[in-house]
Design an enzyme around this catalytic site. Structure first.
Site, mmCIF file in Angstrom:
data_model
loop_
_atom_site.group_PDB
_atom_site.id
_atom_site.type_symbol
_atom_site.label_atom_id
_atom_site.label_comp_id
_atom_site.label_asym_id
_atom_site.label_seq_id
_atom_site.Cartn_x
_atom_site.Cartn_y
_atom_site.Cartn_z
ATOM 1 N N LYS A 1 -12.267 -4.903 2.123
ATOM 2 C CA LYS A 1 -11.904 -4.183 3.270
ATOM 3 C C LYS A 1 -12.790 -2.913 3.253
ATOM 4 O O LYS A 1 -12.718 -2.067 2.402
ATOM 5 C CB LYS A 1 -10.287 -3.681 2.677
ATOM 6 C CG LYS A 1 -9.822 -2.715 3.705
ATOM 7 C CD LYS A 1 -8.374 -2.491 3.504
ATOM 8 C CE LYS A 1 -7.705 -1.181 4.379
ATOM 9 N NZ LYS A 1 -6.416 -0.778 4.030
ATOM 10 N N ARG B 1 -3.558 3.812 12.160
ATOM 11 C CA ARG B 1 -3.187 5.084 11.475
ATOM 12 C C ARG B 1 -2.300 5.885 12.246
ATOM 13 O O ARG B 1 -1.424 6.635 11.613
ATOM 14 C CB ARG B 1 -4.451 5.732 10.961
ATOM 15 C CG ARG B 1 -5.060 4.894 9.888
ATOM 16 C CD ARG B 1 -6.127 5.690 9.480
ATOM 17 N NE ARG B 1 -6.939 4.884 8.468
ATOM 18 C CZ ARG B 1 -8.257 5.104 7.852
ATOM 19 N NH1 ARG B 1 -8.779 6.167 8.241
ATOM 20 N NH2 ARG B 1 -8.869 4.341 6.990
ATOM 21 N N LYS C 1 -11.760 -7.661 6.081
ATOM 22 C CA LYS C 1 -11.359 -6.769 7.349
ATOM 23 C C LYS C 1 -12.231 -5.415 7.544
ATOM 24 O O LYS C 1 -12.679 -4.783 6.566
ATOM 25 C CB LYS C 1 -10.092 -6.264 6.588
ATOM 26 C CG LYS C 1 -9.231 -5.193 7.448
ATOM 27 C CD LYS C 1 -7.933 -4.920 6.772
ATOM 28 C CE LYS C 1 -7.398 -3.667 7.478
ATOM 29 N NZ LYS C 1 -6.291 -3.155 6.763
ATOM 30 N N CYS D 1 0.839 -0.977 -0.063
ATOM 31 C CA CYS D 1 -0.126 -0.024 0.096
ATOM 32 C C CYS D 1 1.031 1.210 0.022
ATOM 33 O O CYS D 1 2.118 1.046 0.198
ATOM 34 C CB CYS D 1 -0.864 0.019 1.226
ATOM 35 S SG CYS D 1 -2.323 1.271 1.110
ATOM 36 N N SER E 1 -6.496 -3.435 14.263
ATOM 37 C CA SER E 1 -6.021 -2.600 15.393
ATOM 38 C C SER E 1 -7.084 -1.867 16.603
ATOM 39 O O SER E 1 -6.761 -2.259 17.716
ATOM 40 C CB SER E 1 -5.180 -1.269 15.336
ATOM 41 O OG SER E 1 -5.973 -0.416 14.399
ATOM 42 N N GLU F 1 -16.637 -8.359 -4.571
ATOM 43 C CA GLU F 1 -15.275 -7.798 -4.483
ATOM 44 C C GLU F 1 -14.503 -8.909 -4.501
ATOM 45 O O GLU F 1 -13.297 -9.131 -5.279
ATOM 46 C CB GLU F 1 -14.964 -7.033 -3.478
ATOM 47 C CG GLU F 1 -15.415 -5.326 -3.623
ATOM 48 C CD GLU F 1 -14.361 -4.772 -4.401
ATOM 49 O OE1 GLU F 1 -13.431 -5.136 -5.080
ATOM 50 O OE2 GLU F 1 -14.514 -3.369 -4.442
ATOM 51 N N CYS G 1 0.022 4.174 1.720
ATOM 52 C CA CYS G 1 -0.409 5.397 2.527
ATOM 53 C C CYS G 1 0.539 5.453 3.788
ATOM 54 O O CYS G 1 0.693 6.479 4.334
ATOM 55 C CB CYS G 1 -1.923 4.929 3.166
ATOM 56 S SG CYS G 1 -1.912 3.478 4.115
HETATM 57 C C1 PBG Z 1 -3.307 0.300 4.725
HETATM 58 C C2 PBG Z 1 -3.706 -0.673 5.858
HETATM 59 C C3 PBG Z 1 -4.502 -0.108 6.990
HETATM 60 C C4 PBG Z 1 -4.491 -1.211 7.657
HETATM 61 C C5 PBG Z 1 -3.864 -2.286 7.072
HETATM 62 N N1 PBG Z 1 -3.545 -1.812 6.081
HETATM 63 C C6 PBG Z 1 -5.112 1.261 7.330
HETATM 64 C C7 PBG Z 1 -5.898 1.745 6.288
HETATM 65 O O1 PBG Z 1 -6.414 1.494 5.384
HETATM 66 O O2 PBG Z 1 -6.356 3.057 6.748
HETATM 67 C C8 PBG Z 1 -5.422 -1.370 8.990
HETATM 68 C C9 PBG Z 1 -4.965 -2.368 9.944
HETATM 69 C C10 PBG Z 1 -5.448 -2.137 11.260
HETATM 70 O O3 PBG Z 1 -6.150 -1.245 11.769
HETATM 71 O O4 PBG Z 1 -4.770 -2.910 12.026
HETATM 72 N N2 PBG Z 1 -3.929 0.814 3.775
#
Ligand code: PBG
Length: 324
Positions: free
Chosen positions: A196, A206, A249, A120, A275, A234, A122
């Site tokens: 997701k 984050r 997720k 990813c 998380s 999806e 981000c």
């Molecule tokens: C990246 C990503 C995220 C998570 C996993 N990969 C965060 C998001 O999409 O903002 C979240 C994992 C977690 O909360 O444990 N895109």
């Protein structure tokens, strides 16, 4: 009166009997342990809102990975915090980037442990979005695909055993698959974050990844929590593009989709106990409101019972110890 056959009461009287008729198993071999690897000084630093989870330097990540392996956990999932972020997220596909270095180091020290790498942007972009941002502020899906593919190839070259794209751009699984094949990684599987959702439960992550979007939100590319049929679609699309494992997720608010996607596709399925789900239990346990061990094992069993083959959880190490 005959005892109704549908009740297991007589089969609950001993541990052995309960074990014989138990429908769902939970074992360290079901877990994936996520880790945050940070570029720079050799230390570990606690992450706010995720007690027990730290930012790890590469040496510490190698150590933690070894600990996970010795507890019977087959895989770790790596997220990277780069030295610097930029507009494009170039740290993601840097061959000397933090995830690439950590992958090499972990594979060298623990060759049997599976290293899964998150794909990813981000964590690497200055604006915190998962892709290329256009002047109007929207994410450019197709321009992002190229960068994701570059990231996946660079991780595979570093020795990643499995690639896990979490960006949610359309068409990325097929694009990454083609790029991996072309670079000689036809045997490297893809675990796709297929369903997701745009979730409030990613909050602590984050903070951990310093990846909250600087403007706007992720609802343009992550899914509406109200949409179950779309989640099944999806997953099917990702399978069509070559996903080897699909993911749902977060996990606990979406158990119905774990079940539906598992039943409808029959493909190996991972659920990400994210998380915020981790933080909730930690906070309640710290306040004395919950028995952490019992709550965690019950939640993880529920995720397995719903149909997940693989459970990605920050509780993996603790749960593995409790299950021993
Ligand atoms: C990246 C990503 C995220 C998570 C996993 N990969 C965060 C998001 O999409 O903002 C979240 C994992 C977690 O909360 O444990 N895109």
């Amino acid at each position: 009166m005959p005892f109704p056959q549908t009740r297991l009461r007589r089969l609950r009287t001993t541990r052995a009997l309960r074990g014989l008729v138990r429908e769902t198993s939970l074992a360290p071999g079901d877990f994936v342990y996520p880790m945050f690897v940070a570029h720079g000084v050799d230390r570990r630093a606690p992450i706010d809102a995720m007690p027990g989870i730290d930012h790890l330097s590469i040496a510490h990540a190698v150590h933690e990975a070894g600990e996970a392996e010795s507890l019977g956990i087959p895989a770790v999932l790596l997220f990277g915090l780069p030295a610097a972020k930029d507009e494009e997220g170039s740290g993601a596909w840097d061959d000397e980037g933090v995830v690439q270095l950590a992958t090499r180091a972990i594979k060298e020290a623990h060759p049997e442990l599976l290293v899964i790498t998150d794909v990813c942007l981000c964590e690497y972009t200055s604006h915190g979005h998962c892709g290329v941002v256009r002047p109007d502020g929207a994410v450019d899906n197709d321009a992002t695909l190229e960068l994701l593919a570059r990231t996946a190839v660079s991780q595979a070259r570093a020795g990643a055993d499995m690639i896990a794209p979490s960006d949610m751009m359309d068409g990325r699984v097929g694009f990454i698959r083609a790029a991996l094949d072309e670079d000689g990684h036809a045997d490297t599987p893809i675990m796709a974050y297929s369903a997701k959702f745009a979730s409030a439960f990613y909050g602590p992550f984050r903070v951990a990844a310093d990846s909250a979007p600087a403007f706007g939100d992720r609802r343009g590319y992550q899914m509406d929590p109200a949409n179950g049929n779309e989640a099944v679609r999806e997953a099917r699309l990702d399978i069509g593009e070559g996903a080897d494992i699909v993911m749902v997720k977060p996990a606990l608010p979406y158990l119905d989709l774990i079940r539906r996607i598992k039943v409808r596709t029959g493909i190996p399925l991972a659920a990400y106990n994210v998380s915020g789900e981790y933080a909730m239990i930690k906070a309640a346990a710290a306040a004395g409101y919950l028995d952490e061990r019992a709550a965690v094992l019950e939640a993880l069993t529920g995720i397995r019972r719903a149909g997940a083959d693989i459970v990605i959880t920050y509780h993996a190490k603790e749960a593995a110890r409790w299950l021993q």
